[in-house]
Design an enzyme around this catalytic site. Structure first.
Site, short mmCIF file in Angstrom:
data_model
loop_
_atom_site.label_atom_id
_atom_site.label_comp_id
_atom_site.label_asym_id
_atom_site.label_seq_id
_atom_site.Cartn_x
_atom_site.Cartn_y
_atom_site.Cartn_z
N SER A 107 44.70 41.58 46.45
CA SER A 107 43.82 42.09 45.18
C SER A 107 42.48 41.38 45.54
O SER A 107 41.99 40.92 46.40
CB SER A 107 44.64 41.42 43.87
OG SER A 107 43.94 42.12 42.77
N HIS A 112 28.72 40.10 40.46
CA HIS A 112 27.08 40.55 40.68
C HIS A 112 26.38 39.91 39.68
O HIS A 112 26.85 40.10 38.58
CB HIS A 112 27.48 42.10 40.74
CG HIS A 112 28.34 42.66 41.60
ND1 HIS A 112 28.37 42.76 42.97
CD2 HIS A 112 29.58 43.23 41.29
CE1 HIS A 112 29.28 43.49 43.51
NE2 HIS A 112 30.22 43.71 42.60
N CYS A 135 47.94 41.88 41.21
CA CYS A 135 49.06 42.47 41.20
C CYS A 135 50.17 41.70 40.89
O CYS A 135 50.27 40.81 41.69
CB CYS A 135 49.05 43.51 42.45
SG CYS A 135 47.97 44.79 42.55
#
Length: 260
Positions: A107, A112, A135
């Protein structure tokens, strides 16, 4: 609660999307440039990498790969590919449920940043977007309080979504494997006291959304290279209205009539 017995791998995907905003006022173009440079340095790729590495530890995962990028003229991105940790994570002050560990397939965690500014009214806004996607039984909600504490934001938009399904040993589909009625259930009281919060949840879709706005407005907290005591009454009112307008527009997600 008794552990659910599954048929095979728990492949539920849980994604926490955390968008935060920091608002400031700069009086001059030089101050605006200095603010952008300050933000760019304060939240550069190495600093963000450290935050995401701590997130990985809190949720109980291992790092497979890290990709980082600082941008010109401003902004940064970090992506971490993670996998399950063989042992449960150690106790952590932000870990509300350290027993929630399990099968975590490959995963990722990403961040950002987006520093920007109004073209002519002096208001600057820094935004960071963070996604923690797992997950299995491990939940990214375990890192929520650490992320809130790491950025000290004025406005936050938090989304949590559970996608897909897994099966129990009888073959019945399970579309969620833990109880949740609101993201606020996982936020510590000290942060609940700091922010005004609004929920928009779609329980049938296992989709949860919480918007947060700081309760107390102290003008000096928003002034860059400037102090409230150095402003006259007219400027105090003008700047306060501009900042409050910016905060409310971000919080409500629409442009509002200006107050100046």
């Amino acid at each position: 609660m008794e552990k659910i017995k599954l048929h095979g791998f728990n492949n539920l995907t849980k994604t926490l999307s955390f968008n935060l905003y920091d608002v400031s006022y700069t009086k001059t173009v030089c101050d605006r440039k200095a603010y952008i440079e300050y933000i760019d340095e304060e939240y550069n790729a190495p600093k963000l990498t450290g935050i995401l590495e701590n997130v990985t530890q809190i949720i109980g995962a291992n790092i497979l790969n890290i990709a980082v990028q600082d941008y010109d003229p401003q902004g940064a991105s970090v992506t971490i590919l993670i996998c399950e940790e063989s042992e449960p994570p150690a106790h952590h002050p932000y870990n509300l449920n350290p027993s929630v560990v399990g099968h975590l397939d490959k995963s990722h965690i990403t961040v950002h940043t987006y520093p920007e500014y109004h073209p002519d009214n002096g208001v600057c806004t820094f935004r960071a977007d963070i996604d923690v996607s797992t997950c299995g039984e491990i939940s990214p909600l375990m890192a929520l309080n650490y992320l809130i504490d790491s950025f000290d934001a004025d406005i936050m938009t938090i989304d949590y979504k559970v996608r897909g399904f897994t099966r129990d040993i009888k073959g019945n589909k399970l579309f969620i494997d833990h109880d949740i009625t609101s993201i606020q259930n996982y936020i510590e009281q000290e942060f609940l006291n700091v922010y005004q919060m609004i929920d928009v949840n779609v329980y049938q879709e296992n989709t949860f959304h919480t918007k947060c706005k700081v309760r107390n407005f102290q003008l000096d907290d928003y002034l860059f290279n400037l102090c409230e005591k150095d402003l006259n009454e007219k400027d105090l009112k003008k700047i306060t209205n501009r900042l409050r307008n910016e905060i409310d527009e971000i919080f409500y997600g629409r442009n509002l009539p200006t107050l100046y």
